[in-house]
Design a protein around this motif. Structure first.
Motif, PDB file in Angstrom:
ATOM      1  N   CYS A 105     -81.151  10.126  33.728  1.00 23.85           N
ATOM      2  CA  CYS A 105     -82.248   9.184  33.419  1.00 23.85           C
ATOM      3  C   CYS A 105     -83.595   9.896  33.239  1.00 23.85           C
ATOM      4  CB  CYS A 105     -82.356   8.152  34.536  1.00 23.85           C
ATOM      5  SG  CYS A 105     -82.782   8.906  36.107  1.00 23.85           S
TER       6      CYS A 105
ATOM      7  N   GLY B 108     -80.835  10.149  41.764  1.00 23.50           N
ATOM      8  CA  GLY B 108     -81.663  11.336  41.554  1.00 23.50           C
ATOM      9  C   GLY B 108     -80.883  12.625  41.585  1.00 23.50           C
ATOM     10  N   MET B 109     -79.576  12.550  41.264  1.00 18.56           N
ATOM     11  CA  MET B 109     -78.739  13.750  41.331  1.00 18.56           C
ATOM     12  C   MET B 109     -78.364  14.309  39.967  1.00 18.56           C
ATOM     13  SD  MET B 109     -76.134  12.496  44.267  1.00 18.56           S
ATOM     14  CE  MET B 109     -74.894  13.683  43.848  1.00 18.56           C
ATOM     15  N   CYS B 110     -78.018  13.425  39.023  1.00 17.66           N
ATOM     16  CA  CYS B 110     -77.358  13.913  37.814  1.00 17.66           C
ATOM     17  C   CYS B 110     -78.322  14.270  36.685  1.00 17.66           C
ATOM     18  CB  CYS B 110     -76.349  12.883  37.322  1.00 17.66           C
ATOM     19  SG  CYS B 110     -77.098  11.362  36.702  1.00 17.66           S
ATOM     20  N   GLY B 111     -79.526  13.735  36.703  1.00 17.41           N
ATOM     21  CA  GLY B 111     -80.510  14.054  35.667  1.00 17.41           C
ATOM     22  C   GLY B 111     -80.398  13.196  34.418  1.00 17.41           C
TER      23      GLY B 111
ATOM     24  N   SER C 150     -78.171   6.195  32.340  1.00 12.91           N
ATOM     25  CA  SER C 150     -78.200   6.561  33.764  1.00 12.91           C
ATOM     26  C   SER C 150     -76.769   6.750  34.227  1.00 12.91           C
ATOM     27  CB  SER C 150     -78.868   5.459  34.579  1.00 12.91           C
ATOM     28  OG  SER C 150     -78.088   4.281  34.522  1.00 12.91           O
ATOM     29  N   SER C 151     -76.607   7.443  35.355  1.00 14.35           N
ATOM     30  CA  SER C 151     -75.254   7.628  35.879  1.00 14.35           C
ATOM     31  C   SER C 151     -75.235   7.441  37.385  1.00 14.35           C
ATOM     32  CB  SER C 151     -74.736   9.010  35.495  1.00 14.35           C
ATOM     33  OG  SER C 151     -73.480   9.230  36.045  1.00 14.35           O
ATOM     34  N   CYS C 152     -75.822   8.380  38.131  1.00 13.39           N
ATOM     35  CA  CYS C 152     -75.645   8.361  39.590  1.00 13.39           C
ATOM     36  C   CYS C 152     -76.577   7.386  40.299  1.00 13.39           C
ATOM     37  CB  CYS C 152     -75.846   9.766  40.150  1.00 13.39           C
ATOM     38  SG  CYS C 152     -77.572  10.301  40.137  1.00 13.39           S
ATOM     39  N   SER C 153     -77.731   7.095  39.713  1.00 10.38           N
ATOM     40  CA  SER C 153     -78.771   6.255  40.345  1.00 10.38           C
ATOM     41  C   SER C 153     -79.257   6.830  41.664  1.00 10.38           C
ATOM     42  CB  SER C 153     -78.266   4.827  40.586  1.00 10.38           C
ATOM     43  OG  SER C 153     -78.042   4.204  39.369  1.00 10.38           O
TER      44      SER C 153
ATOM     45  N   CYS D  82     -84.525   6.698  38.030  1.00  8.91           N
ATOM     46  CA  CYS D  82     -83.724   5.989  39.035  1.00  8.91           C
ATOM     47  C   CYS D  82     -84.279   6.168  40.441  1.00  8.91           C
ATOM     48  CB  CYS D  82     -82.282   6.466  38.996  1.00  8.91           C
ATOM     49  SG  CYS D  82     -82.068   8.152  39.576  1.00  8.91           S
TER      50      CYS D  82
HETATM   51  S1  FES Z   1     -79.197   8.349  37.020  1.00 10.67           S
HETATM   52 FE1  FES Z   1     -78.691  10.252  37.930  1.00 10.67          FE
HETATM   53  S2  FES Z   1     -80.637  11.160  38.244  1.00 10.67           S
HETATM   54 FE2  FES Z   1     -81.089   9.177  37.576  1.00 10.67          FE
END
Ligand code: FES
Ligand SMILES: Cc1cc2nc3c(=O)[nH]c(=O)nc-3n(C[C@H](O)[C@H](O)[C@H](O)COP(=O)(O)OP(=O)(O)OC[C@H]3O[C@@H](n4cnc5c(N)ncnc54)[C@H](O)[C@@H]3O)c2cc1C
Length: 391
Positions: A349, A344-347, A339-342, A379
């Motif tokens: 997860c 729902g932006m980066c995709g 995961s990265s942004c948590s 996320c």
């Molecule tokens: S962690 Fe970025 S979309 Fe879920």
């Protein structure tokens, strides 16, 4: 959204050039496109020192395939830093009109893991894994004859991609670009922007620096951007579609300033680089459930459904309440999910849900076609039944 003919579509975003280059009639029939829905290798081929703490990293894709993206979109980059897989989002600062060479422009963040690792370790020939492009901060979502780009610090990157695309296409669009920096030496892409403005007379540049630093003959504005300054430079600012990117405090100030000046908030678009830890968007019902008065755990169980999540590949399972995101519950249960942004932006997860249903509230990090294939962003997904995940 207003209907556009094909030339207006090109004029609007510049990204249409990528559409044209990578349309089914061209690349997809004769050549191949970079497979954007999977993590792929990028090979660093050039590094440019933009300022004392900002570098651009240029990459070729695996197999030298062209990448299709919209100006303003970002990639999620992953690297192994001290034995740990770290993922962060970086805007593609190059334009979609140059689909074979992808660049990201990274500012060192004091104490930051990835930004410092990239600055200190990446050399031409190094490889990174990347996923994307993702994001909805792009002018194609809001076509307008006149734009106002407002950026601060490294927030210049998406607006640079939009500007480069417009110039590459010879569009001579009406763009007012107002960039704020700490000192003149901190202005990222300063010389290139000035050169582009000489190529396209309707691209107008305005710099505002908090301090002049070592540049004693600084001719731009000093201090912070104010409504007075904006009105003096651009009396028609209220007629412009606004795209803003910068630190959270800067964007708050810009939103307040524009609201005070009577700019229509529906014509305001922003991208935030700041990600508060664990700040997944909470739908109203879940937020209300989380904020409900304290009750015993038995009452809680009765009030909130508890679901079981099974992981098909690893044969693990955990239980969770409907008020949590699947990602947060998995982390609590000791299950590692990328995961990265948590938010729902980066995709990062993105995971296929094999059985069961979730309530997902994303911020542009997943495409409709992936949703149709059963993928969800964990996320920002809360279960509405027991689940089986392809993990
Ligand atoms: S962690 Fe970025 S979309 Fe879920
Ligand atoms: C859509 C999007 C696009 C982006 N585009 C760009 C771009 O074009 N260019 C760019 O430069 N950035 C961009 N970013 C920001 C980027 O993703 C990173 O957040 C940034 O580079 C910092 O990452 P880092 O790993 O260096 O810092 P992190 O390690 O994530 O640290 C961030 C901050 O937290 C502090 N911190 C870290 N660990 C701790 C701790 N344990 N306790 C207390 N404080 C701590 C650090 O000191 C630092 O101040 C973008 C972000 C998003 C969401």
């Amino acid at each position: 959204m207003t209907a556009m003919n094909s030339s207006e579509r090109i004029l609007d975003a510049g990204s249409a050039a990528a559409d044209r280059l990578s349309s089914p009639d061209t690349w997809e029939s004769g050549g191949r496109l970079w497979p954007s829905s999977e993590r792929q290798a990028l090979t660093c081929c050039r590094i440019v020192n933009e300022t004392h703490d900002v570098k651009s990293f240029e990459f070729r894709t695996s197999d030298d395939l062209p990448v299709r993206f919209e100006p303003g979109q970002f990639m999620t980059v992953s690297a192994n830093v001290q034995g740990q897989s770290i993922e962060r989002c970086y805007t593609i600062s190059s334009p979609p009109t140059r689909p074979y060479l992808l660049s990201i422009t990274v500012k060192r963040v004091a104490g930051g893991i990835m930004s410092n690792w990239l600055h200190d370790n990446l050399t031409p020939g190094s490889q990174l894994k990347a996923y994307g492009p993702s994001g909805t901060f792009t002018p194609t979502v809001a076509p307008a004859p006149k734009s106002l780009y407002l950026s601060a610090g490294s927030g210049v990157t998406p607006l640079m991609s939009m500007t480069r695309a417009s110039i590459d296409l010879g569009l001579d669009r009406d763009i007012a670009f107002v960039h704020s920096a700490r000192t003149p030496a901190d202005i990222v892409f300063r010389e290139e922007l000035q050169r582009l403005a000489t190529l396209s007379p309707r691209l107008r540049l305005f710099f505002v620096c908090e301090e002049i630093g070592g540049e004693k003959n600084w001719a731009g504005a000093t201090g912070r951007l104010s409504l007075e300054l904006l009105s003096e430079w651009l009396p028609d600012y209220a007629d412009r579609e606004v795209f803003t990117c910068g630190p959270a405090g800067y964007m708050r100030a810009i939103r307040d300033l524009l609201r005070e000046g009577g700019h229509d908030p529906a014509r305001y678009h922003q991208e935030s680089f700041d990600i508060p830890a664990g700040a997944a968007a909470v739908p109203a019902a879940a937020a209300a459930a989380a904020a409900a008065p304290t009750s015993t755990s038995k009452e809680n169980e009765a009030a909130q459904d508890i679901f079981t999540v099974k992981l098909a590949r690893s044969a693990r399972a955990f239980t969770m309440s409907q008020s949590e995101t699947v990602l947060a519950a998995a982390k609590k249960a000791g299950v590692a999910i990328a995961s990265s942004c948590s938010q729902g932006m980066c995709g990062t997860c993105k995971t296929r849900v094999l059985e069961g249903t979730v309530d997902m509230h994303h911020n542009g990090g997943i495409r409709d076609r992936d949703v149709q294939k059963g993928f969800r962003l964990l996320c920002c997904s809360r279960p509405t039944s027991d689940l089986v995940l392809e993990l």
